[in-house]
Scaffold this active site. Structure first.
Site, mmCIF file in Angstrom:
data_model
loop_
_atom_site.group_PDB
_atom_site.id
_atom_site.type_symbol
_atom_site.label_atom_id
_atom_site.label_comp_id
_atom_site.label_asym_id
_atom_site.label_seq_id
_atom_site.Cartn_x
_atom_site.Cartn_y
_atom_site.Cartn_z
ATOM 1 N N GLU A 165 -0.314 -2.347 -0.752
ATOM 2 C CA GLU A 165 -0.103 -2.089 -2.323
ATOM 3 C C GLU A 165 -1.478 -2.787 -3.110
ATOM 4 O OE1 GLU A 165 3.055 -2.732 -5.323
ATOM 5 O OE2 GLU A 165 4.267 -1.142 -4.046
ATOM 6 N N GLU A 371 8.979 1.273 1.114
ATOM 7 C CA GLU A 371 9.349 0.329 -0.044
ATOM 8 C C GLU A 371 9.910 1.053 -0.491
ATOM 9 O OE1 GLU A 371 7.481 -2.871 -2.783
ATOM 10 O OE2 GLU A 371 6.891 -4.441 -1.316
HETATM 11 C C1 BG6 Z 1 6.019 -3.894 -5.524
HETATM 12 C C2 BG6 Z 1 5.819 -4.420 -4.509
HETATM 13 O O1 BG6 Z 1 5.266 -3.324 -6.105
HETATM 14 O O2 BG6 Z 1 7.313 -3.125 -6.166
HETATM 15 C C3 BG6 Z 1 6.729 -5.729 -4.354
HETATM 16 O O3 BG6 Z 1 5.019 -4.312 -3.185
HETATM 17 C C4 BG6 Z 1 7.521 -5.716 -6.034
HETATM 18 O O4 BG6 Z 1 6.183 -7.341 -4.426
HETATM 19 C C5 BG6 Z 1 8.250 -4.670 -6.478
HETATM 20 O O5 BG6 Z 1 8.600 -6.879 -6.391
HETATM 21 C C6 BG6 Z 1 9.385 -4.028 -7.391
HETATM 22 O O6 BG6 Z 1 8.348 -4.679 -8.083
HETATM 23 P P1 BG6 Z 1 8.688 -5.778 -9.298
HETATM 24 O O7 BG6 Z 1 8.103 -4.994 -10.386
HETATM 25 O O8 BG6 Z 1 10.047 -4.988 -9.663
HETATM 26 O O9 BG6 Z 1 8.785 -7.031 -8.352
#
Ligand code: BG6
Length: 472
Positions: A165, A371
């Site tokens: 990211e 993700e």
């Molecule tokens: C992404 C990241 O932005 O989303 C992760 O790569 C992150 O590190 C995931 O944990 C979920 O976001 P958040 O803010 O709920 O942890």
């Protein structure tokens, strides 16, 4: 497009899930590990610190056994730069190398393919003190670190992701705890996009090096990609969506794939007097680097409308996935057609398909979902069960979209949702849970760290066993 018959998921599809080192490992000062910017940042109020997290560092064998029980074909995890190089550069910490050797070997023992992220939000604190990504030497720091990774693990790791990211590091650094503002900065936009430029060059050098050191490996970027919708069919809203698509998404992939700055982004940077300086050789490096696939994180789409005045009242947005804007370029808007998660993120499975189609149309490279997932409050029942039907619903709806995209002709390599196991979120603590595996610990107090299978665990196991067929 409606389809009468769906294409199947590919036979070698990477069904798995993801984590990142600083959010899952804990043991953040153990066995020679140096501090990263995450370890020294001011924690958001009420959130767990990073000393323990899910304690994956000590529980990884148990965790990988559980992943194997689910039938994982892949596990996407990141390497903590400061476990390998406690000071970010210089002396290698053998215990760090040993740990990742064990983690990789444990995956391979179960025929789980390791997909390794080289950098996931955790800049070594020692390098932060030397200017972090604002220092032009950061390109070399990253390349040196990359060389150690490729030489140490390249005999077994054949799938690499460069920077997780990068677009969120650039757009919402303060939320993630990564913003570095050198003293004397007068034009913050220029500073941030210069840092971004160094990351782009560092990534390019890593891709070139990977191909040289491990010729049979595949490497790609892993930005957070979300198609941006116009809030209406007004032509000016369409232009605003193009602006934000360029700034949020295409900047990163146009550079990774074609080695050039997106023209709308360049115009935007010129407008801010913020175009980055190129060092000697940057242009050539950027042109010569080529990813083999595109890894991308998807949570939801974004929606914007036109901002037609420099004085526009703009909602700056709260985090990675919430509405944002910039006067004169685009203005974040709510999408009235979408429901939201308990943590306020819109839910848009159709947008996932639209994003995959657009990505493939632009770049024609295989796509790997690195993700996707639902952060929610989970309840551990007295009998040890966790009924996360809301997560099953979310994942089910998104997996169906992958199959539709495959039928649309998009080449898909795999699905690695966030997250394999509960971990600490970027800024909302461990109460915002994502995993298939529940970890008994809270933001207030480290618990027993016992692992429990959520209902989604058994569900995902069946999805993998049937290569997605059980959903129909
Ligand atoms: C992404 C990241 O932005 O989303 C992760 O790569 C992150 O590190 C995931 O944990 C979920 O976001 P958040 O803010 O709920 O942890």
């Amino acid at each position: 497009m409606l389809h009468k018959k769906l294409e199947p998921f590919p036979k070698d599809f990477f069904w798995g899930a993801s984590t990142s080192a600083y959010q899952v490992e804990g043991a953040n000062a153990e066995d020679g590990k140096g501090p990263s910017c995450q370890d020294v940042k001011e924690l958001p109020a009420g959130t767990a610190d990073l000393a323990t997290c899910a304690d994956h560092y000590h529980h990884f064998k148990e965790d990988i056994a559980l992943m194997a029980e689910m039938g994982f074909k892949s596990y996407r995890f990141s390497i903590a730069w400061t476990r390998i190089l406690p000071e970010g550069a210089g002396k290698v910490n053998q215990k760090g190398i040993d740990f990742y050797n064990s983690l990789i070997d444990e995956c391979l023992r179960y025929h789980i393919t390791p997909i390794v992220t080289m950098f996931h939000f955790d800049m070594p604190a020692a390098l932060d003190e030397k200017g972090s990504w604002s220092n032009p030497e950061s390109v070399q720091w990253f390349e040196d670190y990359a060389k150690i990774l490729f030489e140490s693990f390249g005999d077994r790791v054949k799938h690499w992701l460069t920077i997780n990211e990068q677009n969120m590091l650039t757009l919402v650094g303060p939320v993630i705890g990564t913003l570095h503002v050198p003293e004397g900065t007068t034009n913050l936009t220029k500073e941030i996009y210069q840092q971004n430029h160094h990351q782009l060059v560092a990534q390019a050098r890593a891709m070139i090096l990977c191909h040289r050191i491990i010729p049979d490996a595949l490497i790609g970027p892993a930005p957070n990609i979300a198609l941006v919708y116009p809030a209406s069919s007004k032509p000016k809203d369409i232009l605003a969506a193009e602006n934000y698509n360029a700034i949020r998404n295409w900047l990163y992939l146009d550079m990774a794939v074609f080695g050039r700055y997106n023209n709308l982004v360049w115009a935007y940077l010129k407008e801010h007097d913020a175009t980055p300086a190129f060092a000697k050789g940057d242009e050539e490096t950027l042109k010569n680097a080529h990813p083999d696939f595109i890894g991308f994180n998807y949570y939801n789409t974004a929606t914007v409308e036109a901002s037609l005045s420099w004085d526009d009242d703009i909602n700056p947005g709260a985090d990675q996935q919430s509405a944002r804007g910039e006067a004169g370029f685009y203005k974040g808007a709510e999408n009235p057609n979408l429901l939201k998660t308990e943590f306020g993120w819109e839910i848009d499975p159709d947008g996932f398909r639209a994003t995959m189609r657009e990505l493939y149309d632009r770049y024609h490279l295989p796509l790997l979902v690195t993700e996707n997932g639902l952060g929610a409050y989970d309840t551990l029942e007295e009998d040890g069960s966790i009924h996360d039907d809301y997560r099953i619903k979310y994942l089910d709806e998104h997996i169906r979209q992958i199959r539709l995209a495959i039928t649309d002709g998009v080449e898909m390599m795999g699905y690695n949702p966030w997250s394999a196991i509960d971990l600490v979120s970027t800024h909302e603590g461990i109460r915002k849970r994502y995993g298939f595996i529940y970890v008994d610990t809270t933001d207030e107090k480290v618990g027993s760290l016992k692992r429990y299978k959520k209902d989604s665990f058994e569900w995902y196991k069946e999805v993998i066993r049937t290569n997605g067929e059980c959903l129909y």
